[in-house]
Design a protein around this motif. Structure first.
Motif, PDB file in Angstrom:
ATOM      1  N   GLU A 187       0.823  -1.215   0.000  1.00 25.48           N
ATOM      2  CA  GLU A 187       0.000   0.000   0.000  1.00 25.48           C
ATOM      3  C   GLU A 187       0.854   1.261   0.000  1.00 25.48           C
ATOM      4  O   GLU A 187       0.338   2.369   0.046  1.00 25.48           O
ATOM      5  CB  GLU A 187      -0.939  -0.002   1.211  1.00 25.48           C
ATOM      6  CG  GLU A 187      -2.102  -0.962   1.021  1.00 25.48           C
ATOM      7  CD  GLU A 187      -3.118  -0.886   2.145  1.00 25.48           C
ATOM      8  OE1 GLU A 187      -4.237  -0.452   1.895  1.00 25.48           O
ATOM      9  OE2 GLU A 187      -2.770  -1.257   3.286  1.00 25.48           O
ATOM     10  N   GLY A 188       2.155   1.077  -0.035  1.00 24.99           N
ATOM     11  CA  GLY A 188       3.061   2.219  -0.014  1.00 24.99           C
ATOM     12  C   GLY A 188       3.341   2.747  -1.414  1.00 24.99           C
ATOM     13  O   GLY A 188       2.750   2.308  -2.402  1.00 24.99           O
ATOM     14  N   LEU A 189       4.270   3.675  -1.452  1.00 25.81           N
ATOM     15  CA  LEU A 189       4.559   4.380  -2.701  1.00 25.81           C
ATOM     16  C   LEU A 189       5.933   3.957  -3.221  1.00 25.81           C
ATOM     17  O   LEU A 189       6.910   3.927  -2.479  1.00 25.81           O
ATOM     18  CB  LEU A 189       4.547   5.885  -2.410  1.00 25.81           C
ATOM     19  CG  LEU A 189       4.720   6.825  -3.585  1.00 25.81           C
ATOM     20  CD1 LEU A 189       3.546   6.698  -4.557  1.00 25.81           C
ATOM     21  CD2 LEU A 189       4.805   8.270  -3.083  1.00 25.81           C
ATOM     22  N   VAL A 190       5.992   3.637  -4.518  1.00 23.16           N
ATOM     23  CA  VAL A 190       7.266   3.305  -5.156  1.00 23.16           C
ATOM     24  C   VAL A 190       7.788   4.556  -5.856  1.00 23.16           C
ATOM     25  O   VAL A 190       7.058   5.190  -6.623  1.00 23.16           O
ATOM     26  CB  VAL A 190       7.090   2.172  -6.188  1.00 23.16           C
ATOM     27  CG1 VAL A 190       8.419   1.865  -6.880  1.00 23.16           C
ATOM     28  CG2 VAL A 190       6.539   0.925  -5.518  1.00 23.16           C
ATOM     29  N   MET A 191       9.023   4.921  -5.536  1.00 23.51           N
ATOM     30  CA  MET A 191       9.658   6.042  -6.229  1.00 23.51           C
ATOM     31  C   MET A 191      11.069   5.610  -6.586  1.00 23.51           C
ATOM     32  O   MET A 191      11.858   5.288  -5.694  1.00 23.51           O
ATOM     33  CB  MET A 191       9.714   7.273  -5.309  1.00 23.51           C
ATOM     34  CG  MET A 191       8.362   7.953  -5.141  1.00 23.51           C
ATOM     35  SD  MET A 191       8.447   9.231  -3.888  1.00 23.51           S
ATOM     36  CE  MET A 191       8.751   8.251  -2.423  1.00 23.51           C
TER      37      MET A 191
ATOM     38  N   GLU B  71       8.290   3.108  -0.074  1.00 21.41           N
ATOM     39  CA  GLU B  71       8.076   3.851   1.149  1.00 21.41           C
ATOM     40  C   GLU B  71       6.856   3.265   1.860  1.00 21.41           C
ATOM     41  O   GLU B  71       5.792   3.127   1.258  1.00 21.41           O
ATOM     42  CB  GLU B  71       7.831   5.315   0.795  1.00 21.41           C
ATOM     43  CG  GLU B  71       8.115   6.236   1.935  1.00 21.41           C
ATOM     44  CD  GLU B  71       7.866   7.670   1.524  1.00 21.41           C
ATOM     45  OE1 GLU B  71       8.843   8.411   1.379  1.00 21.41           O
ATOM     46  OE2 GLU B  71       6.695   8.030   1.342  1.00 21.41           O
TER      47      GLU B  71
END
Ligand SMILES: Cc1cc2nc3c(=O)[nH]c(=O)nc-3n(C[C@H](O)[C@H](O)[C@H](O)COP(=O)(O)OP(=O)(O)OC[C@H]3O[C@@H](n4cnc5c(N)ncnc54)[C@H](O)[C@@H]3O)c2cc1C
Ligand code: FES
Lengths: 104, 408
Positions: free
Chosen positions: A54-58, A63
């Motif tokens: 559910e986090g953010l991929v950058m 994250e």
């Protein structure tokens, strides 16, 4: 000994994104990088066992959605507070448009 | 530079100490903390720590401090600072000479007006020992009265319900969470608490509190008496500025620092809950935040600047709260917004985006079960930092990937 498990079709994961994959009572996070490579790590954050999918991929970072702990999903390395324990990573292979991870 | 002293061994002080080593500082680091524990995380104190944790959740274990060569003095407070002689005097009489000093003294609960002395049935929640004492009073069926409908009071209410206590929460204003949280979100929180059996009384002014051997009482201005086994006062926090004030440093709603976290003394810095600083992205207005990630970010930044990097605060404020299975997250500061855009995220989950008169995104507030709003709030935070003016229609459309609006 490797134990390849089928995850999904390659086009089921967007570029620079992540999905959750549960298998045999375990949970994994499977990533597709901006340069179109696939990676897999343990599914839960090492801070408080939150699903990383559910986090953010950058770029090459995942994250955590809970408190923004950051890991490299390529190496599993914890990138600083609040996370200090690395993630385990798993080998990934692509065959015929399908993503497999080795969970052994 | 050979000796950096950090006063206040909480989240911020601990982070700063490690960050100094990450920046290859090779001198001596002393971290002084008044509490008996190594630095620990406060957020769990109102959440699951109250349910099942007997020991505090340490920021790092003792071995990591030892490995990093950080000397931690626990159970000792700094009683005075002499900025001219560059020394700090400890409660055991020892004098520490410093080259540079960092103040991370945090905040303490605002006391209930007029209440004095040691109270057993009227408490506040800030430290691990506070949590231990409160938990001891939360047997199933016990009646807990909470004063203040802010985050800590509401999280405590949720946890107390899980423990089977009866909960009454008294708020003086017309609604809970009126500071910094849009009414739409606080309505969701209030409804959930009511559904879980918490009695919420808003718009109630308290005249007096009293404590007896068997109960504690709240007397309201409209003539009601609320009898409870335990009262917890959660009416905000006040920064620990006395040490800085006595040393002659400028105080302004906290220890006043500049964008580099430097106080009015060039060799003394301050960070975390104890300081007020000019907030970028919001015209440099002076704010003091009480937020966990801010404590980490400022600890890291203070370390860099203690070592001579002139790096300015750049983080957008970010905060979360957990109540039952709901998580609320807020990025930015919504004051000054002229437009709110609603985005449906999932059933029971939504985000409000707050735009200013120029159409810039200045804040985003979301609530939903689990981490349903987390990713979009994080992207909103990046949009705020990038001073983006997103198309309101695209923001509202559930199909829009927010990542695509980052460049707008
Ligand atoms: C119950 C609770 C729940 C919270 N939940 C959340 C949440 O969900 N999300 C969120 O974002 N934030 C939350 N917070 C806020 C967050 O914990 C704080 O912002 C953070 O702890 C601030 O860190 P700090 O190091 O600046 O200050 P503190 O954590 O207050 O640490 C300061 C330390 O300095 C010590 N000290 C003070 N003066 C002296 C002195 N003269 N000598 C020696 N030592 C001294 C104090 O004893 C204390 O240990 C919560 C806080 C509490 C209390
Ligand atoms: S649970 Fe992942 S950072 Fe806290």
């Amino acid at each position: 000994m490797s134990n390849w498990v089928e995850v999904c079709a390659t086009d089921e994961i967007d570029e620079e994104d992540v999905i959750r994959f549960d298998h045999a009572g375990r949970t994994f996070a499977v990533y597709r990088s901006p340069d179109d490579e696939f990676f897999a790590t343990d599914g839960l954050c090492t801070h408080e066992k939150i699903h990383l999918a559910e986090g953010l991929v950058m770029d090459d970072i995942i994250e955590c959605p809970k408190h923004n702990g950051r890991f490299s999903y390529k190496t599993g390395e914890a990138k600083g507070a609040p996370v200090c324990v690395n993630l385990k990573t798993y080998p990934v292979k692509i065959e015929g448009g399908t993503v497999f991870i080795s969970v052994a | 530079m050979s000796h950096i002293v950090i006063i206040g061994a909480g989240e911020c002080g601990a982070r700063a100490a490690f960050a100094l080593r990450e920046r290859n500082f090779e001198g001596q680091i002393t971290l002084v903390g008044a509490e008996e524990h190594l630095p620990y995380e406060r957020p769990p104190l109102s959440k699951d720590a109250l349910l099942n944790r007997l020991e505090p959740k340490l920021v790092s274990d003792a071995a990591r401090y030892a490995d990093a060569g950080i000397e931690v003095l626990t159970g000792l407070s700094v009683e005075s600072i002499d900025p001219a002689g560059k020394t700090a005097r400890l409660s055991d009489g020892e004098i520490l000479a410093y080259d540079r000093l960092l103040l991370t003294t945090g905040a303490r609960p605002r006391p209930f007006p007029g209440l004095s002395g040691a109270n057993h049935r009227i408490r506040t929640l800030r430290t691990h020992s506070d949590a231990v004492a409160i938990r001891a009073g939360l047997q199933p069926g016990a009646h807990l009265a909470i004063i203040g409908g802010g985050f800590i009071g509401l999280e405590l209410a949720a946890t107390a319900r899980k423990l089977g206590a009866r909960v009454t929460l008294v708020e003086g204003l017309p609604r809970i969470l009126s500071r910094g949280v849009p009414a739409e979100l606080s309505a969701v929180v209030a409804a959930r608490h009511k559904a879980e059996g918490v009695e919420i009384l808003c718009g109630v002014t308290i005249q007096e509190l009293s404590e007896g051997p068997d109960d504690a009482r709240i007397f309201t201005e409209d003539g009601r008496t609320i009898v409870a086994d335990l009262i917890v006062v959660g009416i905000g926090a006040v920064p620990n500025v006395e040490l800085a004030r006595d040393a002659g440093l400028v105080i302004d709603n906290g220890i006043a620092v500049d964008a580099h976290l430097r106080t009015s003394d060039p060799d003394i810095f301050a960070a975390g809950d104890c300081c007020s600083f000019p907030l970028p992205h919001y015209g440099g207005r002076r704010v003091r935040l009480e937020a966990w990630r801010n404590a980490q970010d400022q600890g890291t930044l203070a370390a860099a600047n203690l070592l001579g990097t002139e790096e300015a605060v750049s983080a957008v404020p970010w905060f979360w709260s957990d109540q039952y299975d709901l998580t609320l997250q807020i990025a930015g500061i919504a004051d000054g917004a002229t437009q709110a855009v609603w985005r449906h995220v999932a059933e029971d989950a939504f985000i409000l985006f707050h735009l200013d008169a120029d159409g810039r995104l200045i804040a985003a507030s979301g609530i939903g079960p689990g981490n349903s709003v987390a990713r979009d709030i994080r992207l909103a935070e990046m949009m705020i930092a990038a001073r983006v003016r997103p198309d309101p229609v695209a923001l509202a459309a559930p199909g829009t990937k927010l990542k695509t609006l980052l460049a707008a």
